[in-house]
Scaffold this motif. Structure first.
Motif, mmCIF file in Angstrom:
data_model
loop_
_atom_site.group_PDB
_atom_site.id
_atom_site.type_symbol
_atom_site.label_atom_id
_atom_site.label_comp_id
_atom_site.label_asym_id
_atom_site.label_seq_id
_atom_site.Cartn_x
_atom_site.Cartn_y
_atom_site.Cartn_z
ATOM 1 N N LEU A 30 0.871 -1.177 0.000
ATOM 2 C CA LEU A 30 0.000 0.000 0.000
ATOM 3 C C LEU A 30 0.906 1.225 0.000
ATOM 4 O O LEU A 30 1.095 1.892 1.010
ATOM 5 N N SER A 31 1.501 1.494 -1.160
ATOM 6 C CA SER A 31 2.495 2.544 -1.268
ATOM 7 C C SER A 31 2.524 3.092 -2.685
ATOM 8 O O SER A 31 2.178 2.395 -3.636
ATOM 9 N N THR A 32 2.955 4.339 -2.796
ATOM 10 C CA THR A 32 3.152 4.917 -4.123
ATOM 11 C C THR A 32 4.529 4.554 -4.679
ATOM 12 O O THR A 32 4.800 4.800 -5.848
ATOM 13 N N PHE A 33 5.378 3.971 -3.830
ATOM 14 C CA PHE A 33 6.699 3.544 -4.289
ATOM 15 C C PHE A 33 6.521 2.406 -5.288
ATOM 16 O O PHE A 33 5.773 1.462 -5.034
ATOM 17 N N PRO A 34 7.188 2.469 -6.424
ATOM 18 C CA PRO A 34 6.988 1.480 -7.502
ATOM 19 C C PRO A 34 7.685 0.135 -7.246
ATOM 20 O O PRO A 34 8.590 -0.276 -7.979
ATOM 21 N N PHE A 35 7.233 -0.581 -6.229
ATOM 22 C CA PHE A 35 7.809 -1.881 -5.900
ATOM 23 C C PHE A 35 7.643 -2.887 -7.036
ATOM 24 O O PHE A 35 8.498 -3.751 -7.227
ATOM 25 N N GLY A 36 6.544 -2.811 -7.784
ATOM 26 C CA GLY A 36 6.295 -3.754 -8.872
ATOM 27 C C GLY A 36 7.364 -3.693 -9.944
ATOM 28 O O GLY A 36 7.948 -4.722 -10.316
ATOM 29 N N THR A 37 7.627 -2.510 -10.441
ATOM 30 C CA THR A 37 8.649 -2.344 -11.479
ATOM 31 C C THR A 37 10.029 -2.685 -10.941
ATOM 32 O O THR A 37 10.823 -3.355 -11.618
ATOM 33 N N LEU A 38 10.324 -2.242 -9.732
ATOM 34 C CA LEU A 38 11.623 -2.542 -9.132
ATOM 35 C C LEU A 38 11.819 -4.057 -9.010
ATOM 36 O O LEU A 38 12.869 -4.589 -9.390
ATOM 37 N N GLY A 39 10.821 -4.751 -8.513
ATOM 38 C CA GLY A 39 10.925 -6.199 -8.362
ATOM 39 C C GLY A 39 11.133 -6.910 -9.681
ATOM 40 O O GLY A 39 11.978 -7.812 -9.799
ATOM 41 N N VAL A 40 10.382 -6.512 -10.681
ATOM 42 C CA VAL A 40 10.515 -7.126 -12.004
ATOM 43 C C VAL A 40 11.895 -6.850 -12.597
ATOM 44 O O VAL A 40 12.534 -7.746 -13.149
ATOM 45 N N ASN A 41 12.372 -5.620 -12.469
ATOM 46 C CA ASN A 41 13.679 -5.289 -13.029
ATOM 47 C C ASN A 41 14.807 -6.027 -12.314
ATOM 48 O O ASN A 41 15.784 -6.442 -12.949
ATOM 49 N N ILE A 42 14.685 -6.212 -11.000
ATOM 50 C CA ILE A 42 15.694 -6.988 -10.274
ATOM 51 C C ILE A 42 15.697 -8.430 -10.772
ATOM 52 O O ILE A 42 16.759 -9.011 -11.031
ATOM 53 N N MET A 43 14.510 -9.007 -10.922
ATOM 54 C CA MET A 43 14.426 -10.385 -11.434
ATOM 55 C C MET A 43 15.012 -10.489 -12.834
ATOM 56 O O MET A 43 15.738 -11.440 -13.144
ATOM 57 N N ALA A 44 14.696 -9.519 -13.688
ATOM 58 C CA ALA A 44 15.206 -9.534 -15.063
ATOM 59 C C ALA A 44 16.724 -9.459 -15.077
ATOM 60 O O ALA A 44 17.377 -10.160 -15.857
ATOM 61 N N CYS A 45 17.300 -8.624 -14.228
ATOM 62 C CA CYS A 45 18.761 -8.495 -14.182
ATOM 63 C C CYS A 45 19.409 -9.783 -13.689
ATOM 64 O O CYS A 45 20.428 -10.216 -14.229
ATOM 65 N N PHE A 46 18.824 -10.398 -12.679
ATOM 66 C CA PHE A 46 19.340 -11.677 -12.185
ATOM 67 C C PHE A 46 19.270 -12.732 -13.292
ATOM 68 O O PHE A 46 20.237 -13.449 -13.548
ATOM 69 N N LEU A 47 18.130 -12.802 -13.968
ATOM 70 C CA LEU A 47 17.948 -13.802 -15.017
ATOM 71 C C LEU A 47 18.864 -13.564 -16.218
ATOM 72 O O LEU A 47 19.361 -14.525 -16.815
ATOM 73 N N ILE A 48 19.104 -12.299 -16.564
ATOM 74 C CA ILE A 48 19.996 -12.049 -17.698
ATOM 75 C C ILE A 48 21.432 -12.432 -17.335
ATOM 76 O O ILE A 48 22.196 -12.886 -18.184
ATOM 77 N N GLY A 49 21.777 -12.286 -16.062
ATOM 78 C CA GLY A 49 23.081 -12.769 -15.616
ATOM 79 C C GLY A 49 23.198 -14.273 -15.786
ATOM 80 O O GLY A 49 24.223 -14.784 -16.245
ATOM 81 N N ARG A 91 7.972 14.819 -9.693
ATOM 82 C CA ARG A 91 6.903 15.793 -9.945
ATOM 83 C C ARG A 91 5.993 15.949 -8.736
ATOM 84 O O ARG A 91 5.511 17.030 -8.432
ATOM 85 N N ASP A 92 5.787 14.846 -7.998
ATOM 86 C CA ASP A 92 4.939 14.874 -6.807
ATOM 87 C C ASP A 92 5.676 15.330 -5.559
ATOM 88 O O ASP A 92 5.121 15.308 -4.458
ATOM 89 N N GLY A 93 6.927 15.732 -5.721
ATOM 90 C CA GLY A 93 7.699 16.235 -4.593
ATOM 91 C C GLY A 93 8.216 15.149 -3.668
ATOM 92 O O GLY A 93 8.645 15.442 -2.549
ATOM 93 N N GLN A 94 8.210 13.909 -4.118
ATOM 94 C CA GLN A 94 8.679 12.794 -3.293
ATOM 95 C C GLN A 94 10.155 12.530 -3.610
ATOM 96 O O GLN A 94 10.521 11.477 -4.146
ATOM 97 N N MET A 95 10.968 13.500 -3.247
ATOM 98 C CA MET A 95 12.392 13.449 -3.588
ATOM 99 C C MET A 95 13.086 12.243 -2.966
ATOM 100 O O MET A 95 13.896 11.589 -3.623
ATOM 101 N N TRP A 96 12.814 11.956 -1.706
ATOM 102 C CA TRP A 96 13.472 10.844 -1.036
ATOM 103 C C TRP A 96 13.099 9.516 -1.690
ATOM 104 O O TRP A 96 13.954 8.660 -1.903
ATOM 105 N N GLN A 97 11.818 9.346 -2.016
ATOM 106 C CA GLN A 97 11.400 8.113 -2.686
ATOM 107 C C GLN A 97 12.040 8.004 -4.071
ATOM 108 O O GLN A 97 12.460 6.919 -4.473
ATOM 109 N N ALA A 98 12.119 9.122 -4.795
ATOM 110 C CA ALA A 98 12.749 9.105 -6.119
ATOM 111 C C ALA A 98 14.225 8.725 -6.009
ATOM 112 O O ALA A 98 14.717 7.868 -6.761
#
Length: 123
Positions: A30-49, A91-98
């Protein structure tokens, strides 16, 4: 033509897989932090390795490597979504999250690729 079809089919499967897995992961938080994309990209990087580690050992011919790395994992990972989500956080001013998103994406994804390659070298 065969190579183009292999890459296209892999990309199709990877893109759909990314969408579904990203939604699944994001819905767990329950967050605006993009955990979905981050998780997928981590998996993709592991798999490409893993794919490139296996390719270096001769476990994949060129067609399989193009299908998996360029096609499936190219469609599965998403730099454009990472970029757009980062811009949205800024854009939403969430500098720390960005900042957290940028740094975690860079560090964890590079580490995941390194771990994938290293894992294959150990086996």
């Amino acid at each position: 033509m065969k190579i183009i079809l292999l890459i296209g089919i892999g990309s199709f499967i990877g893109g759909i897989s990314r969408y579904l897995l990203s939604l699944f992961i994001q819905n767990k938080f329950l967050s605006t932090f993009p955990f979905g994309t981050l998780g997928v990209n981590i998996m993709a990087c592991f798999l490409i390795g893993i794919v490139f580690g296996l390719s270096e050992r001769g476990n994949f011919n060129m067609e399989w490597r193009l299908f998996l790395a360029t096609g499936f994992l190219g469609g599965f990972s998403t730099f454009s979504s990472f970029s757009m989500e980062t811009v949205g956080l800024l854009r939403d001013g969430q500098m720390w999250q960005a900042f957290t998103y940028i740094m975690s994406s860079m560090v964890i994804c590079l580490l995941a690729t390194f771990i994938g390659i290293s894992l294959i070298k150990l086996l």
